[in-house]
Design a protein around this motif. Structure first.
Motif, short mmCIF file in Angstrom:
data_model
loop_
_atom_site.label_atom_id
_atom_site.label_comp_id
_atom_site.label_asym_id
_atom_site.label_seq_id
_atom_site.Cartn_x
_atom_site.Cartn_y
_atom_site.Cartn_z
N PHE A 34 43.44 40.38 32.34
CA PHE A 34 43.17 38.95 32.27
C PHE A 34 43.80 38.24 33.46
CE2 PHE A 34 43.00 40.44 27.92
CZ PHE A 34 41.94 39.74 27.35
N GLU A 35 43.09 37.23 34.00
CA GLU A 35 43.69 36.37 35.01
C GLU A 35 44.32 35.17 34.33
OE1 GLU A 35 41.10 34.85 38.12
OE2 GLU A 35 42.72 33.65 38.99
N ALA A 36 45.58 34.89 34.67
CA ALA A 36 46.28 33.72 34.15
C ALA A 36 45.91 32.48 34.96
CB ALA A 36 47.79 33.96 34.23
N VAL A 89 48.06 37.12 38.42
CA VAL A 89 48.71 35.83 38.61
C VAL A 89 48.40 35.30 40.01
CG1 VAL A 89 50.97 34.66 38.76
CG2 VAL A 89 50.57 36.38 36.98
N ASN A 90 47.95 34.04 40.08
CA ASN A 90 47.66 33.41 41.39
C ASN A 90 48.94 32.96 42.08
OD1 ASN A 90 44.56 33.00 41.56
ND2 ASN A 90 45.09 32.39 39.46
N LEU A 91 49.04 33.19 43.37
CA LEU A 91 50.17 32.70 44.14
C LEU A 91 49.73 31.59 45.10
CD1 LEU A 91 52.12 35.92 45.24
CD2 LEU A 91 52.50 34.50 43.22
N LEU A 121 48.98 40.45 41.78
CA LEU A 121 49.21 39.13 42.39
C LEU A 121 48.00 38.77 43.22
CD1 LEU A 121 52.95 39.65 43.44
CD2 LEU A 121 52.05 38.47 41.41
N GLU A 122 47.45 37.57 42.97
CA GLU A 122 46.27 37.13 43.72
C GLU A 122 46.68 36.20 44.85
OE1 GLU A 122 43.03 35.64 41.39
OE2 GLU A 122 43.00 37.39 40.07
N ILE A 123 46.30 36.60 46.04
CA ILE A 123 46.58 35.77 47.22
C ILE A 123 45.25 35.39 47.87
CG2 ILE A 123 48.83 36.85 47.61
CD1 ILE A 123 47.48 38.49 49.82
N MET A 151 42.95 40.15 46.90
CA MET A 151 42.55 39.08 47.82
C MET A 151 41.53 38.20 47.09
SD MET A 151 42.93 38.23 51.17
CE MET A 151 42.90 39.56 52.36
N ASP A 152 41.95 36.98 46.75
CA ASP A 152 41.14 36.05 45.94
C ASP A 152 40.13 35.30 46.82
OD1 ASP A 152 40.38 34.75 43.65
OD2 ASP A 152 42.21 33.57 43.44
N ASP A 153 39.06 34.83 46.23
CA ASP A 153 38.06 33.98 46.91
C ASP A 153 37.58 34.62 48.21
OD1 ASP A 153 38.67 32.08 44.93
OD2 ASP A 153 40.19 31.12 46.18
N VAL A 172 39.70 43.37 46.14
CA VAL A 172 39.07 42.20 46.73
C VAL A 172 38.30 41.47 45.63
CG1 VAL A 172 37.16 41.52 48.24
CG2 VAL A 172 38.90 43.11 49.08
N LYS A 173 38.55 40.17 45.49
CA LYS A 173 37.77 39.37 44.55
C LYS A 173 36.70 38.62 45.33
CE LYS A 173 39.62 37.81 40.80
NZ LYS A 173 40.42 37.00 39.84
N ILE A 174 35.46 39.06 45.14
CA ILE A 174 34.33 38.50 45.89
C ILE A 174 34.00 37.13 45.33
CG2 ILE A 174 31.92 38.86 46.55
CD1 ILE A 174 32.43 41.90 46.22
MN MN Z 1 42.25 33.73 41.19
#
Ligand code: MN
Ligand code: G
Ligand code: G
Ligand code: NA
Length: 250
Positions: A34-36, A89-91, A121-123, A151-153, A172-174
């Motif tokens: 899950f993404e917080a 978790v997004n940073l 950790l999402e950066i 790697m987010d977005d 990688v989050k596309i």
């Molecule tokens: Mn995110």
């Protein structure tokens, strides 16, 4: 009262909560984690989404202490989930350049007793723009503690492809915009296929964001993407609803 004044008090008053959106393993059709996503239960304004206050918190220098709370809360929550489920978790940029980040991660893991391998950790690309050598060192230090980096977005910033070689990442989050492009014309699908293929070659997992229809899920799964995330599966929901969500998926 303005939002800024309330924001100063919100952490102390316990007004923040984390909501969770499932990450779905496309090959197995099961929830892998899950993404917080932070929410603020404001006493007068109701439940606020992150885009209304995260930029304010960043501008006020509050994001570092907030980020520590988010890391701790997310690890505590995840420690109560079935073994193997991950939490992402997004940073923010300020957190990433803060010298206390590795300590904050270590403390959150130790206190919750969450296995480091269960924390992602999402950066974002923009967060890495500033200083390449420093960023690489921070990422190596974080990965040495056993957590993984997403790697987010992906695809929305600058020089995306070179970043895949330059920075030690795991996933990688596309970005959602490519799913929208896929619906519009064949070239859109080609972009997702190209990113997925490149990531496979580099040994990186992929999550496609913003999956809203079964057809989109089918297409990205057929292109070999690892995970999907989006309203088709579930919007972000409060932590208390996770057991019911998992039961429904079983
Ligand atoms: Mn995110
Ligand atoms: O679901 P939502 O609209 O809140 O998410 C929008 C964006 O807000 C996310 O993509 C992310 O960039 C940011 N965001 C959400 N939760 C957090 C958080 O806990 N920390 C940070 N730094 N950013 C967050
Ligand atoms: O961390 P990031 O910037 O990726 O945060 C994801 C954001 O996208 C959150 O605000 C979340 O609520 C939103 N989101 C998640 N799934 C979907 C979806 O399927 N469609 C749309 N439009 N937004 C989504
Ligand atoms: Na994203």
């Amino acid at each position: 009262r303005c939002l800024e004044a309330d924001l100063h008090q919100a952490l102390r008053k316990g007004e923040f909560e984390l909501h969770y959106q499932p990450l779905v393993n496309l090959a197995q059709g099961c929830i892998s984690g899950f993404e917080a996503l932070i929410r603020w239960r404001h006493p007068e304004r109701g439940l606020l989404c992150s885009d209304t206050f995260i930029p304010v918190a960043e501008a006020m220098g509050l994001i570092v202490p907030m980020g520590k709370w988010i890391l701790s809360r997310a690890c505590m929550d995840a420690a109560s989930w079935p073994e193997g489920l991950k939490v992402a978790v997004n940073l923010s940029a300020a957190q990433f350049s803060d010298s206390g980040l590795t300590d904050a991660v270590t403390v959150a893991l130790a206190t919750s007793r969450l296995a480091p391998g269960r924390l992602e950790l999402e950066i974002t690309e923009s967060l890495l723009l500033r200083d390449t050598e420093d960023s690489v060192a921070v990422l190596h230090r974080l990965r040495a503690s056993g957590v993984s980096i997403s790697m987010d977005d992906f695809g929305t910033g600058y020089s995306s492809l070179s970043y895949l070689l330059k920075f030690p990442i795991d996933k990688v989050k596309i970005d959602r915009s490519f799913v929208l492009a896929m619906d519009e014309r064949p070239e859109g699908a080609a972009i997702i296929r190209a990113i997925a293929g490149l990531c496979q070659t580099l040994g990186l997992a992929t999550t496609v964001e913003g999956i809203e229809t079964p057809e989109q899920m089918r297409q990205v799964a057929s292109q070999g993407c690892t995970e999907g995330q989006g309203y088709l599966f579930s919007p972000p929901r409060p932590a208390a609803e996770i057991p019911a969500m998992l039961a429904q998926w079983r």
